[in-house]
Write an enzyme that holds these catalytic residues in place. Structure first.
Site, PDB file in Angstrom:
ATOM      1  CG  PHE A 295      -2.087   0.927   1.101  1.00 26.95           C
ATOM      2  CD1 PHE A 295      -3.215   0.552   0.403  1.00 26.95           C
ATOM      3  CD2 PHE A 295      -2.037   2.186   1.665  1.00 26.95           C
ATOM      4  CE1 PHE A 295      -4.300   1.413   0.273  1.00 26.95           C
ATOM      5  CE2 PHE A 295      -3.100   3.051   1.545  1.00 26.95           C
ATOM      6  CZ  PHE A 295      -4.238   2.677   0.848  1.00 26.95           C
TER       7      PHE A 295
ATOM      8  CG  LEU B 152      -3.894  -2.868   9.797  1.00 27.02           C
ATOM      9  CD1 LEU B 152      -5.402  -2.827   9.605  1.00 27.02           C
ATOM     10  CD2 LEU B 152      -3.528  -2.737  11.267  1.00 27.02           C
TER      11      LEU B 152
ATOM     12  CB  ILE C 276      -0.866   8.988   3.664  1.00 26.48           C
ATOM     13  CG1 ILE C 276       0.535   8.643   3.127  1.00 26.48           C
ATOM     14  CG2 ILE C 276      -1.175  10.475   3.454  1.00 26.48           C
ATOM     15  CD1 ILE C 276       0.689   8.806   1.623  1.00 26.48           C
TER      16      ILE C 276
ATOM     17  CG  HIS D 165      -8.660   3.102   7.952  1.00 26.07           C
ATOM     18  ND1 HIS D 165      -9.069   1.868   8.423  1.00 26.07           N
ATOM     19  CD2 HIS D 165      -7.714   2.850   7.011  1.00 26.07           C
ATOM     20  CE1 HIS D 165      -8.399   0.916   7.794  1.00 26.07           C
ATOM     21  NE2 HIS D 165      -7.575   1.484   6.939  1.00 26.07           N
TER      22      HIS D 165
ATOM     23  NE  ARG E 199       8.573  13.008   8.410  1.00 24.51           N
ATOM     24  CZ  ARG E 199       8.217  14.217   8.007  1.00 24.51           C
ATOM     25  NH1 ARG E 199       8.014  14.448   6.734  1.00 24.51           N
ATOM     26  NH2 ARG E 199       8.077  15.202   8.864  1.00 24.51           N
TER      27      ARG E 199
END
Length: 157
Positions: A29, A64, A89, A95, A134
């Protein structure tokens, strides 16, 4: 520790990656960002002396799912350290908090339950620009943390 000792403690870190076996779990993701994390991480591991054949890099759907793959790797006892790579993000719903909190807590639990160091480089950011800013450094940092902690754990045992 005296003030004069603080600077020397960092210089004692063992950053030699030779003979270490490192497992990496990357969430797909936000794949462009997590792939950049992985590229920087693997490049740093190689520069630190970790052999390419001793790096196992797997992907999972999202943040997750990272902990269960880390747990399977830890259970195998084939790795000196593990690395978690992901990018969460913030969106408009709760969520973000759920995924960030649960993935972070689960990564920590896997590390403690299995006594294996895990460098947690799951980015939790407000927007994509923060993630890109980052990604490279966090990937390199994860490699350094994994190597240092693997060597420290070996010394402590």
């Amino acid at each position: 520790m005296q003030a004069s000792d603080k600077g020397s403690a960092k210089s004692l870190a063992d950053m030699n990656g030779q003979d270490l076996r490192i497992g990496i779990v990357q969430a797909r993701f936000n794949n462009a960002i997590t792939s950049r994390l992985a590229e920087a991480c693997i490049a740093e591991l190689l520069q630190m002396g970790v052999s390419e054949q001793h790096i196992r890099h797997v992907t999972v759907p999202g943040a997750l799912e990272i902990p269960i793959a880390l747990n399977a790797m830890a259970d195998s006892e084939d790795y000196d350290a593990l690395i978690a790579l992901g990018c969460i993000i913030r969106g408009e719903t709760y969520h973000f908090e759920l995924v960030a909190n649960e993935s972070g807590a689960a990564v920590t639990r896997v590390s403690l339950d299995n006594q294996v160091p895990i460098a947690n480089a799951i980015l939790t950011v407000e927007n994509e620009d923060q993630a890109w800013a980052r990604a490279e450094e966090k990937g390199r940092d994860a490699a350094r943390v994994a190597v240092e902690m693997a060597n420290l754990m070996e010394e402590l045992q």
